[in-house]
Enzyme design. Structure first.
Site, PDB file in Angstrom:
ATOM      1  N   ARG A  58       0.795  -1.239   0.000  1.00 37.85           N
ATOM      2  CA  ARG A  58       0.000   0.000   0.000  1.00 37.85           C
ATOM      3  C   ARG A  58       0.822   1.282   0.000  1.00 37.85           C
ATOM      4  O   ARG A  58       0.255   2.363   0.114  1.00 37.85           O
ATOM      5  CB  ARG A  58      -0.982   0.031   1.187  1.00 37.85           C
ATOM      6  CG  ARG A  58      -2.014  -1.052   1.138  1.00 37.85           C
ATOM      7  CD  ARG A  58      -3.195  -0.755   2.004  1.00 37.85           C
ATOM      8  NE  ARG A  58      -2.882  -0.654   3.409  1.00 37.85           N
ATOM      9  CZ  ARG A  58      -3.779  -0.360   4.337  1.00 37.85           C
ATOM     10  NH1 ARG A  58      -5.019  -0.147   4.013  1.00 37.85           N
ATOM     11  NH2 ARG A  58      -3.425  -0.271   5.591  1.00 37.85           N
ATOM     12  N   ASP A  59       2.133   1.193  -0.123  1.00 35.77           N
ATOM     13  CA  ASP A  59       2.951   2.414  -0.176  1.00 35.77           C
ATOM     14  C   ASP A  59       4.197   2.165  -1.029  1.00 35.77           C
ATOM     15  O   ASP A  59       5.306   2.533  -0.668  1.00 35.77           O
ATOM     16  CB  ASP A  59       3.331   2.853   1.236  1.00 35.77           C
ATOM     17  CG  ASP A  59       3.821   4.301   1.284  1.00 35.77           C
ATOM     18  OD1 ASP A  59       3.532   5.063   0.341  1.00 35.77           O
ATOM     19  OD2 ASP A  59       4.499   4.667   2.260  1.00 35.77           O
ATOM     20  N   PHE A  60       3.983   1.523  -2.178  1.00 33.87           N
ATOM     21  CA  PHE A  60       5.080   1.225  -3.093  1.00 33.87           C
ATOM     22  C   PHE A  60       5.502   2.515  -3.792  1.00 33.87           C
ATOM     23  O   PHE A  60       4.695   3.175  -4.438  1.00 33.87           O
ATOM     24  CB  PHE A  60       4.615   0.201  -4.137  1.00 33.87           C
ATOM     25  CG  PHE A  60       5.716  -0.303  -5.027  1.00 33.87           C
ATOM     26  CD1 PHE A  60       6.233  -1.569  -4.849  1.00 33.87           C
ATOM     27  CD2 PHE A  60       6.234   0.477  -6.045  1.00 33.87           C
ATOM     28  CE1 PHE A  60       7.246  -2.045  -5.667  1.00 33.87           C
ATOM     29  CE2 PHE A  60       7.245   0.021  -6.858  1.00 33.87           C
ATOM     30  CZ  PHE A  60       7.756  -1.247  -6.668  1.00 33.87           C
TER      31      PHE A  60
ATOM     32  N   ASN B 269      10.688   3.549  -0.917  1.00 32.89           N
ATOM     33  CA  ASN B 269      10.503   2.305  -0.177  1.00 32.89           C
ATOM     34  C   ASN B 269      11.107   1.103  -0.901  1.00 32.89           C
ATOM     35  O   ASN B 269      10.736  -0.037  -0.634  1.00 32.89           O
ATOM     36  CB  ASN B 269       9.021   2.066   0.111  1.00 32.89           C
ATOM     37  CG  ASN B 269       8.502   3.035   1.151  1.00 32.89           C
ATOM     38  OD1 ASN B 269       9.266   3.593   1.920  1.00 32.89           O
ATOM     39  ND2 ASN B 269       7.199   3.241   1.173  1.00 32.89           N
TER      40      ASN B 269
END
Length: 167
Positions: free
Chosen positions: A2-4, A8
């Protein structure tokens, strides 16, 4: 996840492999850990148009044994894996196109892609090529190299509708 996004992803020197980090927004959709249907944790610069990893109408997870039993059904109905695929596509485009490497450039691209081209990456490309926008040429050449596999992958990842994205 959910935070690619690029921030990251790290390159592990030991084995020259990209690895994802920062799983703070990740959710275990099988049993509902860290998943709240009407809430999202994401970076809007990389997030897909739907903004939710699962439909906002998807209820909270039931008790763990029931949730584990029902999770394959919810997975098929919502395709949550396709959420991160869109983000991977935006990251790929950002690597190829220098103008997307700033916050303002990425925000403007997302707005243009959504508002003017209804999420159609091919239509966006035709417009850029028609304009003769030189700042995009090198990126198109990079994605077109070796038979155009990079461009094909980008198009399959950056689809407006989750059902149209590859997994």
């Amino acid at each position: 996840h959910r935070d690619f996004k690029p921030q990251n992803c790290v390159l592990a020197e030991k084995d020259n492999r990209f690895k994802l980090i920062d799983f703070g927004a990740a959710a275990d959709l099988r049993v509902g850990i860290n998943y709240v249907p009407n809430q999202y944790l994401l970076d809007p610069r990389y997030a897909p148009p739907e903004q939710y990893v699962m439909s906002a109408q998807t209820p909270r997870a039931p008790p763990q044994p029931v949730a584990a039993f029902l999770s394959p059904v919810l997975w098929q109905l919502n395709g949550p894996d396709k959420f991160d695929m869109y983000s991977a596509g935006i990251t790929l485009l950002q690597m190829a196109f220098q103008p997307l490497r700033t916050d303002n450039g990425l925000i403007a691209f997302n707005k243009t892609l959504g508002d003017k081209f209804n999420g159609d990456l091919r239509a966006w490309r035709r417009s850029m090529e028609k304009k003769g926008a030189k700042e995009w040429v090198e990126g198109f050449q990079t994605l077109d190299a070796l038979g155009g596999g990079g461009w094909d992958l980008a198009v399959k990842l950056v689809q407006k509708e989750p059902a149209d994205r590859i997994t």
